[in-house]
Scaffold this motif. Structure first.
Motif, short mmCIF file in Angstrom:
data_model
loop_
_atom_site.label_atom_id
_atom_site.label_comp_id
_atom_site.label_asym_id
_atom_site.label_seq_id
_atom_site.Cartn_x
_atom_site.Cartn_y
_atom_site.Cartn_z
N TYR A 66 -36.68 102.39 50.78
CA TYR A 66 -37.02 103.15 51.89
C TYR A 66 -36.55 104.57 51.75
O TYR A 66 -37.17 105.40 51.99
CB TYR A 66 -36.57 102.47 53.15
CG TYR A 66 -36.84 103.39 54.27
CD1 TYR A 66 -38.10 103.29 55.06
CD2 TYR A 66 -35.69 103.99 54.76
CE1 TYR A 66 -38.28 104.26 56.12
CE2 TYR A 66 -36.00 104.63 56.14
CZ TYR A 66 -37.13 104.73 56.54
OH TYR A 66 -37.32 105.72 57.58
N PHE A 67 -35.15 104.53 51.19
CA PHE A 67 -34.68 106.00 51.48
C PHE A 67 -35.11 106.85 50.29
O PHE A 67 -35.25 108.21 50.35
CB PHE A 67 -33.26 105.84 51.41
CG PHE A 67 -32.68 105.63 52.80
CD1 PHE A 67 -32.40 106.72 53.64
CD2 PHE A 67 -32.31 104.30 53.35
CE1 PHE A 67 -32.03 106.60 54.89
CE2 PHE A 67 -31.79 104.33 54.47
CZ PHE A 67 -31.58 105.42 55.39
N GLN A 68 -35.46 106.40 49.13
CA GLN A 68 -36.24 106.94 47.96
C GLN A 68 -37.64 107.50 48.37
O GLN A 68 -37.69 108.66 48.01
CB GLN A 68 -35.97 106.15 46.74
CG GLN A 68 -35.01 105.80 45.95
CD GLN A 68 -34.26 107.01 45.60
OE1 GLN A 68 -35.06 107.95 44.76
NE2 GLN A 68 -33.08 107.08 45.82
N ARG A 69 -38.18 106.55 49.09
CA ARG A 69 -39.53 107.37 49.80
C ARG A 69 -39.30 108.42 50.63
O ARG A 69 -40.09 109.28 50.62
CB ARG A 69 -40.10 106.14 50.29
CG ARG A 69 -40.94 105.13 49.36
CD ARG A 69 -41.79 104.04 50.04
NE ARG A 69 -42.29 102.94 48.94
CZ ARG A 69 -42.88 101.96 49.19
NH1 ARG A 69 -42.80 101.55 50.42
NH2 ARG A 69 -43.22 101.02 48.32
N GLN A 70 -38.27 108.15 51.53
CA GLN A 70 -37.93 109.44 52.52
C GLN A 70 -37.42 110.60 51.56
O GLN A 70 -38.04 111.81 51.96
CB GLN A 70 -36.84 109.02 53.29
CG GLN A 70 -37.19 107.92 54.24
CD GLN A 70 -38.27 108.36 55.13
OE1 GLN A 70 -38.04 109.39 55.59
NE2 GLN A 70 -39.06 107.48 55.62
N ILE A 71 -36.63 110.53 50.54
CA ILE A 71 -36.28 111.45 49.92
C ILE A 71 -37.48 112.21 49.11
O ILE A 71 -37.75 113.64 49.22
CB ILE A 71 -35.31 111.28 48.75
CG1 ILE A 71 -34.13 110.72 49.22
CG2 ILE A 71 -35.20 112.24 47.57
CD1 ILE A 71 -32.95 110.17 48.51
#
Length: 154
Positions: A143-148
């Motif tokens: 999830y956070f990689q996609r947000q980045i």
């Protein structure tokens, strides 16, 4: 040890988040500079969470490998306290209760097999726990990689 490090990192992440919320709530003259601060704090927070979850996944992977190795090749059997206790009992009470060498070897072999079985059960238990260190943080990391990536393309 791992739990205390994890708690420190979570505390640090919450601190960054609260700092971002505090700085975001302050309204100063230049709106562009304020947006840049918010962007940098959020980006730092995203990278921090990604780093923490990645470290958890790597630690879980190492622990999983070790658990599989313990299952495939269980630790060798060592004489334990009960075996020595039995020998001391025989020495104290004489030969009327003494076991024959065949009986002693049979008991020792049973103890070895039981030790191997216990080691395999402990390895399976450890494997399940280690997989938790991979499965639980993996969706958070993704999830956070996609947000980045999404923030970088904006």
């Amino acid at each position: 040890m791992v739990l205390s490090i994890f708690m420190f990192i979570v505390f640090f992440g919450v601190f960054i988040f609260l700092l971002a919320a505090f700085l975001g709530s302050r309204k100063q003259g230049d709106g562009g500079q304020e947006e840049m601060k918010d962007y940098l704090i959020k980006k730092t927070y995203y990278y921090l969470i990604s780093f923490v979850t990645l470290m958890m996944i790597i630690g879980g992977s190492v622990a999983t490998f070790m658990a599989i190795a313990d299952y495939v090749v269980p630790p060798s059997y060592h004489y334990d306290y009960y075996y020595y206790e039995e020998q001391m009992y025989e020495k104290e009470h004489g030969s009327e209760n003494q076991l024959t060498p065949e009986e002693r070897e049979e008991r020792l072999e049973k103890a070895r097999e039981q030790q191997k079985q216990n080691a395999k059960e402990m390895a399976v238990n450890s494997l399940i726990k280690s997989l938790g260190w991979i499965v639980i943080p993996l969706p958070i990391f993704i999830y956070f990689q996609r947000q980045i990536r999404r923030k970088e393309t904006e």
